[in-house]
Motif scaffolding. Structure first.
Motif, short mmCIF file in Angstrom:
data_model
loop_
_atom_site.label_atom_id
_atom_site.label_comp_id
_atom_site.label_asym_id
_atom_site.label_seq_id
_atom_site.Cartn_x
_atom_site.Cartn_y
_atom_site.Cartn_z
N GLN A 44 0.93 -1.32 -0.22
CA GLN A 44 -0.06 -0.09 -0.13
C GLN A 44 0.69 1.28 -0.20
O GLN A 44 0.69 2.13 -1.02
CB GLN A 44 -0.87 0.00 1.21
N VAL A 45 1.87 1.32 0.69
CA VAL A 45 2.73 2.56 0.90
C VAL A 45 3.61 2.65 -0.17
O VAL A 45 3.62 3.68 -0.94
CB VAL A 45 3.62 2.39 2.12
N ASN A 46 4.04 1.56 -0.80
CA ASN A 46 4.75 1.49 -1.92
C ASN A 46 4.09 2.23 -3.25
O ASN A 46 4.53 3.12 -4.00
CB ASN A 46 5.17 0.22 -2.22
N LEU A 47 2.95 1.79 -3.35
CA LEU A 47 2.06 2.04 -4.32
C LEU A 47 1.58 3.78 -4.57
O LEU A 47 1.87 4.61 -5.17
CB LEU A 47 0.70 1.19 -4.56
N ALA A 48 1.29 4.09 -3.23
CA ALA A 48 0.96 5.42 -2.77
C ALA A 48 2.25 6.29 -3.09
O ALA A 48 2.12 7.39 -3.80
CB ALA A 48 0.42 5.63 -1.33
N ARG A 111 -6.55 9.33 -11.29
CA ARG A 111 -6.65 8.43 -10.09
C ARG A 111 -5.68 8.20 -9.09
O ARG A 111 -5.72 7.80 -8.07
CB ARG A 111 -7.00 6.92 -10.65
N GLY A 112 -4.60 9.11 -9.27
CA GLY A 112 -3.50 9.19 -8.53
C GLY A 112 -3.93 9.58 -7.06
O GLY A 112 -3.87 8.90 -5.93
N ILE A 113 -4.54 10.64 -6.68
CA ILE A 113 -4.86 11.31 -5.63
C ILE A 113 -5.84 10.30 -4.57
O ILE A 113 -5.80 10.07 -3.60
CB ILE A 113 -5.57 12.57 -5.60
N PHE A 114 -6.91 9.77 -5.63
CA PHE A 114 -7.80 8.66 -5.08
C PHE A 114 -7.09 7.61 -4.59
O PHE A 114 -7.32 7.28 -3.31
CB PHE A 114 -8.79 8.43 -6.17
N LEU A 115 -6.30 7.13 -5.14
CA LEU A 115 -5.27 5.94 -4.74
C LEU A 115 -4.53 6.47 -3.64
O LEU A 115 -4.81 5.46 -2.42
CB LEU A 115 -4.61 5.38 -5.82
N LYS A 117 -5.20 8.49 -1.32
CA LYS A 117 -6.32 8.54 -0.13
C LYS A 117 -6.62 7.23 0.49
O LYS A 117 -6.93 7.05 1.57
CB LYS A 117 -7.27 9.72 -0.35
N ALA A 118 -6.76 6.39 -0.60
CA ALA A 118 -7.14 4.96 -0.23
C ALA A 118 -6.24 4.27 0.39
O ALA A 118 -6.61 3.33 1.23
CB ALA A 118 -7.99 4.31 -1.49
N LEU A 119 -5.02 4.19 0.13
CA LEU A 119 -3.92 3.38 0.52
C LEU A 119 -3.29 4.03 1.78
O LEU A 119 -2.76 3.08 2.69
CB LEU A 119 -3.06 3.46 -0.49
N MET A 120 -3.48 5.21 2.13
CA MET A 120 -2.60 5.97 3.30
C MET A 120 -3.34 6.45 4.30
O MET A 120 -5.01 6.39 4.05
CB MET A 120 -1.83 7.12 3.05
N ASP A 121 -3.08 6.54 5.61
CA ASP A 121 -4.01 6.90 6.83
C ASP A 121 -4.45 8.56 6.67
O ASP A 121 -5.36 8.89 7.08
CB ASP A 121 -3.41 6.39 7.97
N GLU A 122 -3.34 9.27 6.07
CA GLU A 122 -3.46 10.44 5.85
C GLU A 122 -2.76 11.38 4.85
O GLU A 122 -1.87 10.40 4.63
CB GLU A 122 -2.78 11.20 7.22
N VAL A 123 -3.28 11.97 3.94
CA VAL A 123 -2.71 12.63 2.99
C VAL A 123 -3.17 14.16 2.88
O VAL A 123 -4.32 14.69 3.23
CB VAL A 123 -3.39 12.02 1.58
N GLU A 124 -2.22 14.73 2.90
CA GLU A 124 -2.44 16.34 2.90
C GLU A 124 -1.54 17.07 2.04
O GLU A 124 -0.16 16.70 1.99
CB GLU A 124 -2.06 16.95 4.48
N TYR A 125 -2.01 18.19 1.35
CA TYR A 125 -1.15 18.84 0.33
C TYR A 125 -0.91 20.29 0.91
O TYR A 125 -1.68 20.93 1.72
CB TYR A 125 -2.03 19.24 -0.89
N ASN A 126 0.36 20.81 0.57
CA ASN A 126 0.83 21.92 0.94
C ASN A 126 1.35 22.76 -0.44
O ASN A 126 2.19 22.30 -1.02
CB ASN A 126 1.96 21.96 1.86
N ILE A 127 0.44 23.52 -0.90
CA ILE A 127 0.91 24.12 -2.22
C ILE A 127 1.45 25.59 -1.85
O ILE A 127 0.69 26.56 -1.20
CB ILE A 127 -0.36 24.26 -3.12
N VAL A 128 2.76 25.86 -2.45
CA VAL A 128 3.28 27.40 -2.33
C VAL A 128 3.56 27.59 -3.71
O VAL A 128 4.47 26.86 -4.35
CB VAL A 128 4.70 27.01 -1.53
N ALA A 150 -12.77 8.42 3.67
CA ALA A 150 -13.48 9.16 2.80
C ALA A 150 -14.25 8.35 1.65
O ALA A 150 -14.83 8.85 0.78
CB ALA A 150 -12.61 10.27 2.30
N VAL A 151 -13.50 7.34 1.32
CA VAL A 151 -13.72 6.55 0.37
C VAL A 151 -14.78 5.63 0.57
O VAL A 151 -15.75 5.25 -0.27
CB VAL A 151 -12.48 5.60 -0.19
N SER A 152 -14.89 5.27 1.80
CA SER A 152 -15.99 4.05 2.02
C SER A 152 -17.21 4.78 2.45
O SER A 152 -17.16 5.73 2.91
CB SER A 152 -15.50 3.08 3.22
N ASN A 153 -18.33 3.84 2.29
CA ASN A 153 -19.66 4.65 2.68
C ASN A 153 -20.15 4.03 3.82
O ASN A 153 -20.19 2.95 4.43
CB ASN A 153 -20.74 3.96 1.63
#
Length: 153
Positions: A44-48, A111-115, A117-128, A150-153
């Motif tokens: 999971q970590v590797n793919l993310a 699909r990268g951002i979706f993946l 978020k699905a594979l990691m526990d936290e994903v956060e962006y910092n845009i400068v 966020a992905v599961s219902n």
């Protein structure tokens, strides 16, 4: 590897060419083994991270080998935190279409951002805007999960 109350940090900078992404694969495989992640969590970590790195190389740095993509791995007792940074102009993660929407099913990308978020526990962006985008990805050692809330219902 003892990490009681401190973090170890490993930094990897690669030219922004797809052919160097295998180095990320090697480094994260080693780190996951040292942190005693199970095989599924390691995958999971590797793919993310490959997704995050590919996005930084292609979209952030425009596959320009003169620009570096940086990976900063922070190893703690309870979690792995990885920062992936490019030097592009930044983007709005909310502007990326939902890959589960019917109009996006056949698109070859998005699909990268979706993946991540699905594979990691936290994903956060910092845009400068003047210095690029940095994504922070976290995987907790004790909290193995397959699908992000966020992905599961």
């Amino acid at each position: 590897m003892e990490r009681a109350n401190h973090k170890e940090e490993i930094i990897l900078s690669i030219p922004s060419e797809d052919r160097y992404i295998y180095l990320v694969d090697l480094v994260i495989s080693y780190i996951a083994k040292e942190m005693e992640f199970d095989e599924e969590t390691t995958e999971q970590v590797n793919l993310a991270l490959i997704e995050a790195g590919t996005n930084a190389i292609k979209h952030g740095n425009g596959s320009d080998p003169g620009k570096l993509t940086q990976f900063r791995f922070q190893l703690a007792e309870d979690k792995l935190t990885v920062f992936v940074k490019d030097s592009g102009s930044g983007f709005d993660p909310e502007s990326v279409g939902d890959p589960l929407s019917p109009e996006n099913f056949m698109k070859p990308c998005g699909r990268g951002i979706f993946l991540m978020k699905a594979l990691m526990d936290e994903v956060e962006y910092n845009i400068v805007e003047s210095s690029g985008t940095e994504v922070r990805l976290v995987k907790y050692k004790k909290r193995g999960k397959l699908i992000h809330p966020a992905v599961s219902n």
